[in-house]
Design a protein around this motif. Sequence first.
Motif, PDB file in Angstrom:
ATOM      1  N   ALA A  11       0.834  -1.205   0.000  1.00 40.23           N
ATOM      2  CA  ALA A  11       0.000   0.000   0.000  1.00 40.23           C
ATOM      3  C   ALA A  11       0.869   1.255   0.000  1.00 40.23           C
ATOM      4  N   ARG A  12       1.954   1.229   0.788  1.00 41.89           N
ATOM      5  CA  ARG A  12       2.888   2.362   0.829  1.00 41.89           C
ATOM      6  C   ARG A  12       3.490   2.608  -0.554  1.00 41.89           C
ATOM      7  N   LEU A  13       3.993   1.554  -1.176  1.00 43.33           N
ATOM      8  CA  LEU A  13       4.628   1.691  -2.491  1.00 43.33           C
ATOM      9  C   LEU A  13       3.614   2.105  -3.559  1.00 43.33           C
ATOM     10  N   PHE A  14       2.447   1.496  -3.511  1.00 39.74           N
ATOM     11  CA  PHE A  14       1.414   1.799  -4.503  1.00 39.74           C
ATOM     12  C   PHE A  14       0.974   3.253  -4.406  1.00 39.74           C
ATOM     13  N   ALA A  15       0.859   3.767  -3.190  1.00 44.38           N
ATOM     14  CA  ALA A  15       0.426   5.161  -3.002  1.00 44.38           C
ATOM     15  C   ALA A  15       1.391   6.139  -3.664  1.00 44.38           C
ATOM     16  N   THR A  16       2.651   5.756  -3.767  1.00 44.57           N
ATOM     17  CA  THR A  16       3.635   6.670  -4.368  1.00 44.57           C
ATOM     18  C   THR A  16       3.585   6.669  -5.886  1.00 44.57           C
ATOM     19  N   VAL A  17       3.074   5.571  -6.477  1.00 41.01           N
ATOM     20  CA  VAL A  17       3.114   5.454  -7.941  1.00 41.01           C
ATOM     21  C   VAL A  17       1.742   5.358  -8.607  1.00 41.01           C
ATOM     22  N   ALA A  18       0.694   5.238  -7.827  1.00 40.90           N
ATOM     23  CA  ALA A  18      -0.646   4.984  -8.387  1.00 40.90           C
ATOM     24  C   ALA A  18      -1.093   6.111  -9.301  1.00 40.90           C
ATOM     25  N   THR A  19      -1.532   5.726 -10.472  1.00 40.80           N
ATOM     26  CA  THR A  19      -2.072   6.690 -11.433  1.00 40.80           C
ATOM     27  C   THR A  19      -3.566   6.879 -11.152  1.00 40.80           C
ATOM     28  N   ALA A  20      -4.125   7.906 -11.750  1.00 41.48           N
ATOM     29  CA  ALA A  20      -5.566   8.139 -11.613  1.00 41.48           C
ATOM     30  C   ALA A  20      -6.355   6.933 -12.130  1.00 41.48           C
ATOM     31  N   GLU A  21      -5.869   6.305 -13.180  1.00 34.39           N
ATOM     32  CA  GLU A  21      -6.552   5.139 -13.742  1.00 34.39           C
ATOM     33  C   GLU A  21      -6.503   3.955 -12.777  1.00 34.39           C
TER      34      GLU A  21
END
Length: 147
Positions: A19-29
């Motif tokens: 979740a930490r890593l995803f929050a840094t790279v997550a796109t709007a899509e």
Amino acid sequence: VQDLVEILDIREVLEGLAARLFATVATAEQIAVLRDIMAPFNAENVNDSIENYNMMNVQFHNHIVEGTGSKRLLVAVNNLYDHLALARLVRVIPLTGRRQKSLEEHHRLIDAIATHDESEAEVRMRAHIRSVRNDVLSNLSRLENQT
């Protein structure tokens, strides 16, 4: 039961990191996909289709782990356990109110990811997994006391 507790303890750490890593790279899509996965469910209907919710729950968690782009994290999570096997096991335990709670926890997690607050995303994911663990143990304890 001990295996389940160990799995959930390790999931808390690994999926918290995801979740930490995803929050840094997550796109709007990617964030929209998370919202779409949970969109069919609300407090009134989440218990109507337990099987469907369990499948969407697996997709939700997989989307986050896969979205990190970390192949090693994905392998670690996939080697840890089979999501569907765990979902089947948890399904046989009467978890009163668990799906409503899970749905709320998922929405709070999506909000943290959407604001790219990696610390809050990790906190919320870890709290979510801990909540599952505590509910499972509490309900198992109640079942044992009834027999």
